[in-house]
Write a protein that holds these residues in place. Sequence first.
Motif, PDB file in Angstrom:
ATOM      1  N   GLN A 226       2.259   0.040   3.012  1.00 42.03           N
ATOM      2  CA  GLN A 226       3.669  -0.136   2.676  1.00 42.03           C
ATOM      3  C   GLN A 226       3.900   0.005   1.168  1.00 42.03           C
ATOM      4  OE1 GLN A 226       6.661  -0.965   4.891  1.00 42.03           O
ATOM      5  NE2 GLN A 226       7.080   0.172   3.025  1.00 42.03           N
ATOM      6  N   LEU A 227       3.001  -0.571   0.352  1.00 38.59           N
ATOM      7  CA  LEU A 227       3.122  -0.457  -1.096  1.00 38.59           C
ATOM      8  C   LEU A 227       2.981   0.999  -1.534  1.00 38.59           C
ATOM      9  CD1 LEU A 227       3.484  -2.055  -3.716  1.00 38.59           C
ATOM     10  CD2 LEU A 227       0.987  -2.245  -3.844  1.00 38.59           C
ATOM     11  N   GLN A 228       2.016   1.706  -0.935  1.00 39.15           N
ATOM     12  CA  GLN A 228       1.852   3.130  -1.237  1.00 39.15           C
ATOM     13  C   GLN A 228       3.120   3.895  -0.911  1.00 39.15           C
ATOM     14  OE1 GLN A 228       1.584   5.486   1.507  1.00 39.15           O
ATOM     15  NE2 GLN A 228       1.326   7.287   0.219  1.00 39.15           N
ATOM     16  N   SER A 229       3.742   3.568   0.208  1.00 38.60           N
ATOM     17  CA  SER A 229       4.949   4.274   0.629  1.00 38.60           C
ATOM     18  C   SER A 229       6.115   4.026  -0.325  1.00 38.60           C
ATOM     19  CB  SER A 229       5.333   3.847   2.050  1.00 38.60           C
ATOM     20  OG  SER A 229       4.314   4.177   2.973  1.00 38.60           O
ATOM     21  N   ILE A 230       6.193   2.825  -0.868  1.00 42.14           N
ATOM     22  CA  ILE A 230       7.274   2.504  -1.798  1.00 42.14           C
ATOM     23  C   ILE A 230       7.196   3.390  -3.040  1.00 42.14           C
ATOM     24  CG2 ILE A 230       8.089   0.725  -3.410  1.00 42.14           C
ATOM     25  CD1 ILE A 230       7.551  -1.326  -1.210  1.00 42.14           C
TER      26      ILE A 230
ATOM     27  N   ASP B 252      -6.033   6.695  15.128  1.00 47.37           N
ATOM     28  CA  ASP B 252      -6.432   6.797  16.535  1.00 47.37           C
ATOM     29  C   ASP B 252      -7.936   6.663  16.717  1.00 47.37           C
ATOM     30  OD1 ASP B 252      -3.870   7.070  17.510  1.00 47.37           O
ATOM     31  OD2 ASP B 252      -3.905   9.266  17.497  1.00 47.37           O
ATOM     32  N   GLN B 253      -8.714   7.216  15.789  1.00 51.10           N
ATOM     33  CA  GLN B 253     -10.166   7.234  15.934  1.00 51.10           C
ATOM     34  C   GLN B 253     -10.826   5.965  15.406  1.00 51.10           C
ATOM     35  OE1 GLN B 253     -11.864   9.552  17.610  1.00 51.10           O
ATOM     36  NE2 GLN B 253      -9.877  10.480  18.064  1.00 51.10           N
ATOM     37  N   SER B 254     -10.083   5.101  14.802  1.00 53.93           N
ATOM     38  CA  SER B 254     -10.631   3.836  14.329  1.00 53.93           C
ATOM     39  C   SER B 254     -10.090   2.713  15.196  1.00 53.93           C
ATOM     40  CB  SER B 254     -10.276   3.633  12.849  1.00 53.93           C
ATOM     41  OG  SER B 254      -8.869   3.525  12.690  1.00 53.93           O
ATOM     42  N   TRP B 255     -10.119   1.533  14.676  1.00 51.21           N
ATOM     43  CA  TRP B 255      -9.658   0.352  15.416  1.00 51.21           C
ATOM     44  C   TRP B 255      -8.193   0.027  15.105  1.00 51.21           C
ATOM     45  CZ3 TRP B 255      -8.678  -3.605  11.777  1.00 51.21           C
ATOM     46  CH2 TRP B 255      -9.127  -3.304  10.484  1.00 51.21           C
ATOM     47  N   LEU B 256      -7.461   1.018  14.599  1.00 51.09           N
ATOM     48  CA  LEU B 256      -6.118   0.776  14.099  1.00 51.09           C
ATOM     49  C   LEU B 256      -5.029   1.481  14.902  1.00 51.09           C
ATOM     50  CD1 LEU B 256      -6.966   1.240  10.318  1.00 51.09           C
ATOM     51  CD2 LEU B 256      -6.501  -0.929  11.457  1.00 51.09           C
ATOM     52  N   SER B 257      -5.341   2.000  16.079  1.00 61.51           N
ATOM     53  CA  SER B 257      -4.346   2.773  16.827  1.00 61.51           C
ATOM     54  C   SER B 257      -3.118   1.938  17.193  1.00 61.51           C
ATOM     55  CB  SER B 257      -4.984   3.348  18.098  1.00 61.51           C
ATOM     56  OG  SER B 257      -5.493   2.311  18.920  1.00 61.51           O
ATOM     57  N   SER B 258      -3.295   0.633  17.328  1.00 66.04           N
ATOM     58  CA  SER B 258      -2.168  -0.219  17.726  1.00 66.04           C
ATOM     59  C   SER B 258      -1.102  -0.330  16.634  1.00 66.04           C
ATOM     60  CB  SER B 258      -2.670  -1.623  18.087  1.00 66.04           C
ATOM     61  OG  SER B 258      -3.279  -2.242  16.963  1.00 66.04           O
ATOM     62  N   ILE B 259      -1.465  -0.040  15.394  1.00 69.82           N
ATOM     63  CA  ILE B 259      -0.487  -0.191  14.303  1.00 69.82           C
ATOM     64  C   ILE B 259       0.094   1.158  13.867  1.00 69.82           C
ATOM     65  CG2 ILE B 259      -1.690  -2.243  13.464  1.00 69.82           C
ATOM     66  CD1 ILE B 259      -2.630  -0.495  11.063  1.00 69.82           C
ATOM     67  N   LYS B 260      -0.200   2.237  14.613  1.00 71.92           N
ATOM     68  CA  LYS B 260       0.257   3.555  14.179  1.00 71.92           C
ATOM     69  C   LYS B 260       1.769   3.636  14.011  1.00 71.92           C
ATOM     70  CE  LYS B 260      -0.309   7.437  16.673  1.00 71.92           C
ATOM     71  NZ  LYS B 260      -0.968   8.672  17.174  1.00 71.92           N
ATOM     72  N   PRO B 261       2.580   3.166  14.953  1.00 70.61           N
ATOM     73  CA  PRO B 261       4.034   3.247  14.719  1.00 70.61           C
ATOM     74  C   PRO B 261       4.454   2.523  13.442  1.00 70.61           C
ATOM     75  CG  PRO B 261       3.581   2.748  17.014  1.00 70.61           C
ATOM     76  CD  PRO B 261       2.282   2.613  16.293  1.00 70.61           C
ATOM     77  N   TRP B 262       3.824   1.393  13.148  1.00 73.59           N
ATOM     78  CA  TRP B 262       4.191   0.613  11.963  1.00 73.59           C
ATOM     79  C   TRP B 262       3.682   1.268  10.688  1.00 73.59           C
ATOM     80  CZ3 TRP B 262       7.741  -2.819  13.040  1.00 73.59           C
ATOM     81  CH2 TRP B 262       7.797  -3.338  14.332  1.00 73.59           C
ATOM     82  N   ALA B 263       2.516   1.900  10.773  1.00 76.23           N
ATOM     83  CA  ALA B 263       1.980   2.585   9.590  1.00 76.23           C
ATOM     84  C   ALA B 263       2.877   3.755   9.194  1.00 76.23           C
ATOM     85  CB  ALA B 263       0.558   3.073   9.863  1.00 76.23           C
TER      86      ALA B 263
ATOM     87  N   LEU C  41      -5.682  -6.345   9.491  1.00 76.30           N
ATOM     88  CA  LEU C  41      -4.627  -5.389   9.832  1.00 76.30           C
ATOM     89  C   LEU C  41      -3.423  -5.549   8.914  1.00 76.30           C
ATOM     90  CD1 LEU C  41      -4.559  -5.505  13.748  1.00 76.30           C
ATOM     91  CD2 LEU C  41      -5.382  -3.641  12.316  1.00 76.30           C
ATOM     92  N   TRP C  42      -3.064  -6.798   8.660  1.00 74.39           N
ATOM     93  CA  TRP C  42      -1.894  -7.060   7.823  1.00 74.39           C
ATOM     94  C   TRP C  42      -2.115  -6.612   6.387  1.00 74.39           C
ATOM     95  CZ3 TRP C  42       2.212  -7.671  10.494  1.00 74.39           C
ATOM     96  CH2 TRP C  42       2.166  -8.301  11.745  1.00 74.39           C
ATOM     97  N   LEU C  43      -3.347  -6.754   5.900  1.00 77.06           N
ATOM     98  CA  LEU C  43      -3.651  -6.313   4.535  1.00 77.06           C
ATOM     99  C   LEU C  43      -3.568  -4.793   4.432  1.00 77.06           C
ATOM    100  CD1 LEU C  43      -4.532  -7.025   1.678  1.00 77.06           C
ATOM    101  CD2 LEU C  43      -6.919  -6.947   2.460  1.00 77.06           C
ATOM    102  N   ILE C  44      -4.090  -4.102   5.440  1.00 80.55           N
ATOM    103  CA  ILE C  44      -4.033  -2.637   5.449  1.00 80.55           C
ATOM    104  C   ILE C  44      -2.580  -2.162   5.510  1.00 80.55           C
ATOM    105  CG2 ILE C  44      -4.608  -0.577   6.795  1.00 80.55           C
ATOM    106  CD1 ILE C  44      -7.190  -2.011   7.616  1.00 80.55           C
ATOM    107  N   LEU C  45      -1.793  -2.785   6.390  1.00 78.40           N
ATOM    108  CA  LEU C  45      -0.379  -2.414   6.482  1.00 78.40           C
ATOM    109  C   LEU C  45       0.363  -2.697   5.179  1.00 78.40           C
ATOM    110  CD1 LEU C  45       0.828  -3.438  10.063  1.00 78.40           C
ATOM    111  CD2 LEU C  45       0.852  -1.163   9.034  1.00 78.40           C
ATOM    112  N   ALA C  46       0.004  -3.789   4.519  1.00 72.36           N
ATOM    113  CA  ALA C  46       0.663  -4.137   3.254  1.00 72.36           C
ATOM    114  C   ALA C  46       0.384  -3.086   2.184  1.00 72.36           C
ATOM    115  CB  ALA C  46       0.194  -5.511   2.784  1.00 72.36           C
ATOM    116  N   VAL C  47      -0.867  -2.606   2.120  1.00 68.78           N
ATOM    117  CA  VAL C  47      -1.218  -1.591   1.126  1.00 68.78           C
ATOM    118  C   VAL C  47      -0.540  -0.259   1.464  1.00 68.78           C
ATOM    119  CG1 VAL C  47      -3.101  -0.276   0.101  1.00 68.78           C
ATOM    120  CG2 VAL C  47      -3.392  -2.701   0.558  1.00 68.78           C
TER     121      VAL C  47
END
Length: 401
Positions: A108-112, A36-47, A100-106
């Motif tokens: 996702q890998l962490q979550s796996i 929320d405090q960075s530029w990534l609030s739009s991807i929060k549901p996906w994160a 954004l896609w690179l951050i989400l990919a990492v």
Amino acid sequence: MERQLNIAETIELMGLLFLHGMALGSWFVPLSGILDQSWLSSIKPWAFAASAVAAMLSPLFFGALADRSVPPLRVLRWTSLATAGCVALSAWYIQSESSLWLILAVIQLQSIFCSPSSSLTGSIVFSRLGNSQKQFGMIRALGTIGWMAGCWVVSLLGLDSNPESLYVCAAFWLLLTVYTAVVPSGEMSADSSRPRSITERLGLDAMSLLKDPDHRAIFVTAALVAIPLAAFYPYTPPLLSYVGFASISAWMSLAQVTEVIVLVFISAILQRWPLKWVVMAGIGLAILRYTLFSFGTSLSVLSGIVLHGVLFTFTYISAQIYLAQRIKPSWRTRAQALLSFMTGGIGNLSGYLLSGAWMSLCGGLVDTNWQLYWLGLAGTLFLVLVYFATSYQGHGEKPRA
């Protein structure tokens, strides 16, 4: 004769769950504020949904591996080390303002790698217990205390909404990795070398547990409850900020205070109450919690957070104990993994995406209609309560005095 843990074994298992709780808490609680405090609030549901996607992919595979090929503690060691690396990498990418896609990919890998850790630690503990109903609650409480400690460390360092908190999280995962070298790995079952089919290697044979009506009711209810409960960690922090609180991670840890208390008494509760009543009480408290959130006052929000520990223990921990008692030992890890698949996978994936969509319909984070948002979630929980009350019969439960 019922096996009793000695002091050294008890301390080993408590330490394992404590470090695991610290690692989990220092990731899930600050993540909302960081995005929320960075530029990534739009991807929060996906994160947040990344952990749910992972829970649909990895727990069954790693659970089958731990049941049949490799001791669960060794599997936990590998996945913890990989998780530490991915968490540190995600912090670096966020600070570097990468794609954004690179951050989400990492993420996702962490979550796996992180996703199977809860079912693995659960199976490690259950494999050492003589009576899971009597002994599990006290040991599991250390996992909750660890979660609280992880939140407090983040808040005390002033990193509630800072990507640098993820480096702290990575350090906790490394500590867990090192600690797994101290705890004895245990022996594999005698048939662990038997040739396995593709279905067995992927852990998909765990789905056969759903054929039993009561097993199915437990698994399906756990998944359905997880859908509205998935809104707790993404959207309670902004609610706390809305009503005027700071040090969000520390305030969120109040949920774990009551969880510790209830875990200490869960054995006595399950001995006196039928499991059906315990789970129904947990769902009822979840309805009450979101109703309190809808009032939007400081007292009602804190009261709702405090209720989280009770409802979580009554629903999810009771389900874990049910599986430990009703599923044969050779299927223990797969049963716990299937529970993670149903709750962390199907339930949370649906919950994160649907709660995010529901938030958008309720005005978004800029102009939120908090009352409508939380009452809508409370209504879905009421439907889950009706389903469980009519589907679970309690066949096979030991009669109570």
